[in-house]
Design an enzyme around this catalytic site. Structure first.
Site, PDB file in Angstrom:
ATOM      1  N   SER A 128      -2.738  16.640  -4.626  1.00 45.55           N
ATOM      2  CA  SER A 128      -3.032  15.308  -5.135  1.00 45.55           C
ATOM      3  C   SER A 128      -4.398  14.916  -5.193  1.00 45.55           C
ATOM      4  CB  SER A 128      -2.140  14.187  -4.624  1.00 45.55           C
ATOM      5  OG  SER A 128      -0.773  14.735  -4.573  1.00 45.55           O
ATOM      6  N   THR A 129      -5.293  15.058  -4.133  1.00 39.86           N
ATOM      7  CA  THR A 129      -6.682  14.749  -3.904  1.00 39.86           C
ATOM      8  C   THR A 129      -7.234  15.349  -5.011  1.00 39.86           C
ATOM      9  OG1 THR A 129      -6.134  15.048  -1.604  1.00 39.86           O
ATOM     10  CG2 THR A 129      -8.628  14.779  -2.365  1.00 39.86           C
ATOM     11  N   SER A 130      -7.002  16.434  -5.512  1.00 36.77           N
ATOM     12  CA  SER A 130      -7.979  17.071  -6.623  1.00 36.77           C
ATOM     13  C   SER A 130      -8.096  16.143  -8.063  1.00 36.77           C
ATOM     14  CB  SER A 130      -7.363  18.403  -7.057  1.00 36.77           C
ATOM     15  OG  SER A 130      -7.387  19.352  -5.925  1.00 36.77           O
ATOM     16  N   HIS A 190       2.979  10.290 -11.719  1.00 37.67           N
ATOM     17  CA  HIS A 190       2.397   8.681 -11.945  1.00 37.67           C
ATOM     18  C   HIS A 190       1.235   8.951 -12.907  1.00 37.67           C
ATOM     19  CE1 HIS A 190      -0.455   5.665 -11.131  1.00 37.67           C
ATOM     20  NE2 HIS A 190      -1.321   6.483 -10.384  1.00 37.67           N
ATOM     21  N   TYR A 229      -3.594  -0.389 -12.819  1.00 39.09           N
ATOM     22  CA  TYR A 229      -4.737  -0.491 -12.175  1.00 39.09           C
ATOM     23  C   TYR A 229      -5.897   0.188 -12.879  1.00 39.09           C
ATOM     24  CZ  TYR A 229      -4.192   4.334 -10.447  1.00 39.09           C
ATOM     25  OH  TYR A 229      -4.083   5.761 -10.269  1.00 39.09           O
ATOM     26  N   ASP A 263      10.237  -2.110  24.458  1.00 40.45           N
ATOM     27  CA  ASP A 263      10.823  -2.695  25.701  1.00 40.45           C
ATOM     28  C   ASP A 263      12.345  -2.503  25.470  1.00 40.45           C
ATOM     29  OD1 ASP A 263      11.179  -4.408  23.349  1.00 40.45           O
ATOM     30  OD2 ASP A 263      11.369  -6.208  24.624  1.00 40.45           O
TER      31      ASP A 263
HETATM   32  P1  FAD Z   1      -2.981  16.977  -1.146  1.00 35.46           P
HETATM   33  O1  FAD Z   1      -4.390  16.605  -1.579  1.00 35.46           O
HETATM   34  O2  FAD Z   1      -1.971  17.195  -1.938  1.00 35.46           O
HETATM   35  O3  FAD Z   1      -3.351  18.385  -0.328  1.00 35.46           O
HETATM   36  C1  FAD Z   1      -2.329  18.904   0.137  1.00 35.46           C
HETATM   37  C2  FAD Z   1      -2.739  20.480   0.288  1.00 35.46           C
HETATM   38  O4  FAD Z   1      -1.858  21.175   0.882  1.00 35.46           O
HETATM   39  C3  FAD Z   1      -2.914  21.246  -1.486  1.00 35.46           C
HETATM   40  O5  FAD Z   1      -3.996  21.142  -1.502  1.00 35.46           O
HETATM   41  C4  FAD Z   1      -1.898  22.244  -1.057  1.00 35.46           C
HETATM   42  O6  FAD Z   1      -2.491  23.229  -2.208  1.00 35.46           O
HETATM   43  C5  FAD Z   1      -1.789  22.490   0.209  1.00 35.46           C
HETATM   44  N1  FAD Z   1      -0.345  23.236   0.742  1.00 35.46           N
HETATM   45  C6  FAD Z   1       0.903  22.510   0.488  1.00 35.46           C
HETATM   46  N2  FAD Z   1       1.643  23.579   1.024  1.00 35.46           N
HETATM   47  C7  FAD Z   1       0.782  24.583   1.330  1.00 35.46           C
HETATM   48  C8  FAD Z   1       1.156  25.944   2.094  1.00 35.46           C
HETATM   49  N3  FAD Z   1       2.869  26.100   2.317  1.00 35.46           N
HETATM   50  N4  FAD Z   1       0.279  26.624   2.423  1.00 35.46           N
HETATM   51  C9  FAD Z   1      -0.893  26.287   2.054  1.00 35.46           C
HETATM   52  N5  FAD Z   1      -1.532  25.391   1.733  1.00 35.46           N
HETATM   53  C10 FAD Z   1      -0.465  24.394   1.337  1.00 35.46           C
HETATM   54  N6  FAD Z   1      -4.455   7.392  -3.541  1.00 35.46           N
HETATM   55  C11 FAD Z   1      -5.480   6.268  -3.465  1.00 35.46           C
HETATM   56  O7  FAD Z   1      -5.487   5.868  -2.156  1.00 35.46           O
HETATM   57  N7  FAD Z   1      -5.940   5.613  -4.421  1.00 35.46           N
HETATM   58  C12 FAD Z   1      -5.816   5.978  -5.603  1.00 35.46           C
HETATM   59  O8  FAD Z   1      -6.432   5.377  -6.662  1.00 35.46           O
HETATM   60  C13 FAD Z   1      -4.916   7.081  -5.963  1.00 35.46           C
HETATM   61  N8  FAD Z   1      -4.472   7.488  -7.265  1.00 35.46           N
HETATM   62  C14 FAD Z   1      -4.068   8.328  -7.670  1.00 35.46           C
HETATM   63  C15 FAD Z   1      -3.471   8.738  -8.790  1.00 35.46           C
HETATM   64  C16 FAD Z   1      -3.062   9.715  -9.261  1.00 35.46           C
HETATM   65  C17 FAD Z   1      -2.816  10.303 -10.564  1.00 35.46           C
HETATM   66  C18 FAD Z   1      -2.323  10.725  -8.148  1.00 35.46           C
HETATM   67  C19 FAD Z   1      -1.594  11.669  -8.364  1.00 35.46           C
HETATM   68  C20 FAD Z   1      -2.478  10.167  -6.893  1.00 35.46           C
HETATM   69  C21 FAD Z   1      -3.002   9.452  -6.631  1.00 35.46           C
HETATM   70  N9  FAD Z   1      -3.509   8.855  -5.309  1.00 35.46           N
HETATM   71  C22 FAD Z   1      -4.045   7.818  -4.838  1.00 35.46           C
HETATM   72  C23 FAD Z   1      -2.768   9.467  -4.122  1.00 35.46           C
HETATM   73  C24 FAD Z   1      -3.520  10.514  -3.398  1.00 35.46           C
HETATM   74  O9  FAD Z   1      -4.179  11.346  -4.370  1.00 35.46           O
HETATM   75  C25 FAD Z   1      -2.718  11.337  -2.375  1.00 35.46           C
HETATM   76  O10 FAD Z   1      -2.105  10.326  -1.713  1.00 35.46           O
HETATM   77  C26 FAD Z   1      -3.596  12.056  -1.592  1.00 35.46           C
HETATM   78  O11 FAD Z   1      -4.697  12.857  -2.165  1.00 35.46           O
HETATM   79  C27 FAD Z   1      -2.854  12.992  -0.663  1.00 35.46           C
HETATM   80  O12 FAD Z   1      -3.790  13.894   0.025  1.00 35.46           O
HETATM   81  P2  FAD Z   1      -3.286  15.073   0.991  1.00 35.46           P
HETATM   82  O13 FAD Z   1      -4.293  15.557   1.478  1.00 35.46           O
HETATM   83  O14 FAD Z   1      -2.117  14.500   1.750  1.00 35.46           O
HETATM   84  O15 FAD Z   1      -2.533  15.909  -0.027  1.00 35.46           O
HETATM   85  N1  THG Z   2      20.073  -6.197  24.187  1.00 36.04           N
HETATM   86  C1  THG Z   2      20.074  -4.934  24.930  1.00 36.04           C
HETATM   87  N2  THG Z   2      18.724  -3.961  25.054  1.00 36.04           N
HETATM   88  C2  THG Z   2      17.848  -4.396  24.061  1.00 36.04           C
HETATM   89  C3  THG Z   2      17.833  -5.778  23.470  1.00 36.04           C
HETATM   90  C4  THG Z   2      18.841  -6.346  23.722  1.00 36.04           C
HETATM   91  N3  THG Z   2      16.675  -3.639  23.842  1.00 36.04           N
HETATM   92  C5  THG Z   2      15.927  -3.937  22.883  1.00 36.04           C
HETATM   93  C6  THG Z   2      15.406  -5.264  22.851  1.00 36.04           C
HETATM   94  N4  THG Z   2      16.660  -5.942  22.858  1.00 36.04           N
HETATM   95  C7  THG Z   2      14.844  -5.758  24.287  1.00 36.04           C
HETATM   96  N5  THG Z   2      14.440  -6.972  24.129  1.00 36.04           N
HETATM   97  C8  THG Z   2      14.769  -7.948  25.291  1.00 36.04           C
HETATM   98  C9  THG Z   2      13.883  -8.918  25.387  1.00 36.04           C
HETATM   99  C10 THG Z   2      14.419  -9.892  26.340  1.00 36.04           C
HETATM  100  C11 THG Z   2      15.253  -9.860  27.098  1.00 36.04           C
HETATM  101  C12 THG Z   2      16.375  -8.644  26.909  1.00 36.04           C
HETATM  102  C13 THG Z   2      16.221  -7.779  25.941  1.00 36.04           C
HETATM  103  C14 THG Z   2      15.763 -10.563  28.278  1.00 36.04           C
HETATM  104  N6  THG Z   2      14.589 -10.974  28.950  1.00 36.04           N
HETATM  105  C15 THG Z   2      14.952 -11.892  30.081  1.00 36.04           C
HETATM  106  C16 THG Z   2      13.593 -12.720  30.157  1.00 36.04           C
HETATM  107  O1  THG Z   2      12.617 -12.626  29.786  1.00 36.04           O
HETATM  108  O2  THG Z   2      13.800 -13.689  30.962  1.00 36.04           O
HETATM  109  C17 THG Z   2      14.553 -10.748  31.238  1.00 36.04           C
HETATM  110  C18 THG Z   2      14.695 -11.295  32.544  1.00 36.04           C
HETATM  111  C19 THG Z   2      14.671 -10.182  33.813  1.00 36.04           C
HETATM  112  O3  THG Z   2      13.919  -9.296  33.493  1.00 36.04           O
HETATM  113  O4  THG Z   2      15.505 -10.097  34.616  1.00 36.04           O
HETATM  114  O5  THG Z   2      16.843 -10.809  28.501  1.00 36.04           O
HETATM  115  O6  THG Z   2      18.903  -7.674  23.227  1.00 36.04           O
HETATM  116  N7  THG Z   2      21.030  -4.442  25.674  1.00 36.04           N
END
Ligand code: FAD
Ligand code: THG
Length: 839
Positions: free
Chosen positions: A45-47, A220, A254, A547
């Protein structure tokens, strides 16, 4: 890791070459980059990427990756800083540009909203009849991606990186879940680390290790026009540009200049899936700038509407033709995000795929940091390859959602706006009842999750004045219902049932279970059987990975309540290290039990009365204390009940197996009738948790924040003698003054609701951004959280920018609700009818 280790990078596109460079910058030169195409024109894609870099993104991390990319490419003399202009031709877009202006400002970028006149002044070729206004970022511009690749190849080769082009990787070898090398035809090349930067070939590379890579290659369309009158003589030929890069999102288009001509990119056509095995096979020696694997023949019929729309916005195009066009291929994913990180299945195998040129150097740096330091300095959660649930990895899911993302790429989308296709994939055992109660569902992780229940509308007439939902603007009213007010009110004053089933949970068992949890968390995992612990997972720099809650069900059996699949992947990898004896602690097994179990949060001042009707087990205040759990029976249903509450009311998370779920729901609902029980959804949930000051991982804190900044240092076991991940960093951090803190902001007027991600101003200076926001029904005010410099005091006024409007809010000590924990600890059980807390 040792700099002697051999790192193999697959792909010499903009991502692979930047990664080689970032690793070299970190002292690694034992690197081989393998590229199937010729190095001067790899053919990915980069090319042929036109290289537009618009930095603004709803994801702060993506914005930061873009900013870094622009800066780095500029230093390589591969960036043309022409600025970026997004224009609006509809009122909806005009308004949305204000939101995008907020994203840019909150990420610290210079950005300016322009009137129609200012747009025309800056860009005279625009059609003044159509343009209503614009968003301008002076730091946007054009990346010269192909040139950057060549420069990076040259500099890293000099530093010792080996490049082998015309070399296709046809297999990846692993042993005991660790990568050992790659197959190049008959040749085996040993490697300690393999990073796939294979772009849209990522799915194929994944297959070598039986790893599902959720991306879809899509075509695209991009065209170059013949000479444009208005551009003549402005720019260097053939690719010079001086006008800002231009986005016309209302028509999915664009534009950039190529000397005297325009380049036009279009997303206005139907999605054109282009799986790798369907692409024409071209030998490396036959690649030309027109003919390479990532470039398909132009299909003019698909471009016609875009061509008309182009002439509409840039009238000078009426006198031009299309000189050349192609259908270029790049990657789309189910949620539009990149795929970055280490596979939990095969240690040492990393991915950096579905990355735009825009984010390429930033993401390459993040991957280099992951490899070298074990963590990225910029939060990776939204790009983490482990964020997907199994069902989201199904090829049919990936295909449909990725195509949908193509179609919607420039649409104005509400943060809660649901996907319409592929719904009802995962449902809890309460689903039938939820439908009967007319739940409004939104999807998350494939789960259907009730946001409110239309059945509760009957209580709207009883809702006291001070609990009413405020008048909302049209945007804030979307995917929202005033019924949420009823559900919040009932939870605080009676009792409600919340479906907590989608909460990711896993069992950790075996003789090494306690050691694993103790080593990875900030808490004391060695508390007695029956304990529940709220604790943090940190990275080595003290950043917050997650958390979680840890419940000790038996001596060697724990249940973890987590935030998602990223946590599961982390535990899986660390458990493996213990099982292989690389880290002491003993044998341990992890099992995701989310789908096989279910959970009801039964919360509210009457919760105990409901449960006592149904159980002979001891649910008294002393019998089952706060943050303890018990195995019990509720109307004969075997459950484990954990006394805690994310909404901050008396009650329990009640767990049982999926088969028993519906009965559990039914008996609780029946028994609760006399106490005014209702089912309640996530809209009320989000409001109640913010009133209680509970942080939500991914929004309120990430790996970029430490526990002191997030206000979570209480979750660090102070007396813990043993080492744990992040301990050394915490000791360092604790010596330094805290420079920013997560603060609670209470909006000064009741009706000005904000939604999250908005910038926070002190005067004209951006001092923070909204991490979470909700209307606080109990306190009668909108609430927002934001990191603010530590110099801010309670009582200070800040302003939240909501679509260009400055909303005054006061920095307030949190939690706003029940700071003495009287309700949770069962000291005050009386309904909070009078709970309008004055702030
Ligand atoms: P690539 O450039 O595809 O590189 C991957 C490389 O891996 C390739 O060279 C391939 O040959 C190599 N490869 C894959 N498999 C193997 C293997 N098994 N063995 C050895 N080599 C392998 N992005 C923007 O941010 N702005 C833009 O304006 C924009 N416009 C775009 C317009 C077009 C028409 C297109 C198609 C894309 C556009 N993009 C744009 C997206 C952007 O081009 C890509 O997201 C980006 O280039 C991806 O880069 P990459 O290095 O991940 O992939
Ligand atoms: N329930 C359970 N697990 C969880 C969540 C949940 N894990 C992910 C996420 N939610 C974790 N987030 C929280 C945030 C606050 C509390 C519990 C889970 C909580 N806090 C008390 C306090 O801040 O006063 C702790 C007091 C203490 O440490 O004794 O209760 O919803 N199972």
């Amino acid at each position: 890791m040792s700099t002697q280790q051999h790192i193999v990078i697959i792909g010499a596109g903009i991502v692979g070459t930047n990664l080689a460079d970032e690793l070299v910058q970190r002292g690694h030169t034992n690197i081989t980059v393998l590229e199937q195409g010729p190095l001067d024109l790899p053919g990915g894609s980069t090319s042929h990427a036109p290289g537009l870099v618009f930095q603004t993104n709803p994801s702060r991390s993506m914005t930061k990756f873009a900013t870094y990319t622009a800066r780095k490419l500029a230093a390589l003399d591969c960036f043309n800083p022409v600025g970026g202009l997004e224009v609006a031709t509809t009122e909806t877009r005009l308004r949305d540009l204000r939101r995008r202006h907020g994203y840019a400002k909150s990420a610290g970028l210079e950005a300016q909203l322009l009137s129609a006149e200012q747009c025309l002044e800056m860009y005279p070729l625009l059609n003044g009849q159509l343009v209503l206004g614009g968003l301008y970022l002076p730091g946007d511009g054009l990346a010269l991606a192909a040139k950057a690749v060549q420069k990076l190849v040259a500099s890293t080769s000099e530093a010792g990186v080996a490049y082998r082009d015309r070399t296709e990787v046809i297999g990846i070898e692993q042993e005991n879940g660790r990568v050992t090398g790659v197959w190049l035809g008959e040749e085996f090349l040993a490697a300690d680390i393999v990073v796939s930067c294979a772009g849209f070939w990522g799915v194929e590379v994944g297959k070598f290790l039986d790893i599902s890579v959720p991306l879809l290659p899509l075509a695209h369309q991009y065209v170059k026009t013949t000479k444009v009158k208005g551009l003549e003589g402005r720019n260097e030929q053939p690719n010079g540009a001086s006008l800002p890069i231009l986005r016309h999102q209302d028509q999915d288009l664009y534009f950039r200049e190529h000397g005297d001509s325009y380049g036009i990119g279009s997303y206005a056509h139907k999605p054109m899936p282009s799986p790798v095995d369907a692409l024409p096979k071209i030998k490396a020696e036959d690649y030309t700038s027109q003919r390479m694997p990532s470039s398909l023949d132009f299909t003019m019929e698909d471009f016609l509407p875009a061509w008309e729309a182009s002439k509409g916005i840039l009238p000078d195009l009426a006198e031009t033709d299309i000189a050349h066009g192609f259908n270029g291929i790049f990657s789309f994913t189910p949620d539009g995000g990149s795929l970055v990180g280490q596979s939990p299945k095969v240690q040492g195998f990393y991915l950096a795929e579905a990355v735009w040129v825009t984010h390429s150097a930033g993401i390459a740096r993040a991957v280099a940091e992951l490899i070298v330091d074990g963590r990225s300095s910029i939060e990776l959660g939204e790009a983490d390859v482990n964020r997907f649930e199994d069902i989201q990895l199904a090829p049919s899911f990936v295909s449909e959602t990725s195509q949908q993302n193509f179609v919607e790429i420039y649409d104005v989308r509400h943060p809660l706006e649901p996907r319409l296709a592929l719904r009802d994939l995962r449902v809890s055992p309460f689903h039938a009842r939820q439908r009967e109660q007319r739940a409004f569902f939104l999807e998350g992780g494939g789960w259907e999750r009730p946001y409110w229940y239309e059945s509760n509308a009957v209580y709207l007439k009883d809702l006291p004045e001070q609990w009413q939902d405020p008048q909302r603007d049209t945007w804030a009213a979307k995917f929202h219902s005033p019924i949420a007010a009823v559900e919040a009110w009932k939870t605080r004053t009676a009792v409600a049932m919340y479906d907590m089933t989608p909460l990711k949970r896993f069992e950790i068992s075996g003789p090494g279970a306690a050691a694993l949890l103790h080593r990875l968390s900030t808490g004391n995992a060695k508390k007695s059987v029956g304990s529940v612990t709220y604790t943090l997972l940190l990275d080595e720099a003290g950043g917050i990975r997650s958390d979680i809650t840890i419940a000790r069900l038996e001596e060697d059996l724990f249940q973890v309540g987590a935030n998602g699949n990223i946590d599961l992947a982390y535990f899986t990898v660390e458990a493996k290290a213990q099982n292989e004896g690389r880290i002491p602690g003993g044998w341990v097994q992890i099992r995701d039990i989310t789908g096989g179990t279910c959970c009801i949060g039964l919360w509210g001042p009457h919760a105990r009365k409901v449960i006592e009707k149904l159980s002979d087990d001891d649910f008294s205040n002393e019998g089952l204390k706060y943050f303890r759990l018990a195995k019990a029976h509720i109307a004969g249903v075997p459950v484990s009940a954990w006394r805690l509450s994310y909404v901050g009311e008396l009650g329990w998370e009640i767990y049982t197996t999926a088969d028993n779920g519906q009965r559990l729901w039914d008996v609780l609902f029946e028994a609760g009738r006399e106490f005014g029980i209702i089912p309640a959804g996530r809209a009320a949930f989000a409001s109640l948790r913010l009133e209680k000051g509970y942080r939500s991982w991914g929004a309120d804190m990430t790996t970029e924040h430490n526990p002191y900044e997030a206000g979570l240092d209480f979750a660090i076991a102070k007396k813990k003698e043993e080492d744990f991940v992040g301990k050394a960093a915490l000791q360092r951090i604790a010596q330094q003054p805290v420079t920013r803190k997560l603060r609670c902001l209470v909006v000064n007027t009741p009706h000005e609701v904000v939604l999250g991600k908005e910038p926070v101003y002190a005067g004209e200076e951006v001092v923070g951004y909204v991490t979470s926001a909700a209307y606080g029904y109990t306190i009668g005010r909108p609430i927002a959280y934001s990191y603010l410099p530590a110099s801010f005091d309670f009582g200070d006024t800040v302003h939240i920018d909501y679509f260009g409007q400055r909303i005054a809010a006061t920095v307030t000590e949190d939690p706003l609700y029940d700071p003495q924990m009287k309700r949770l600890r069962g000291i005050q059980e009386a309904p909070a009818t009078d709970a309008k807390v004055s702030v």
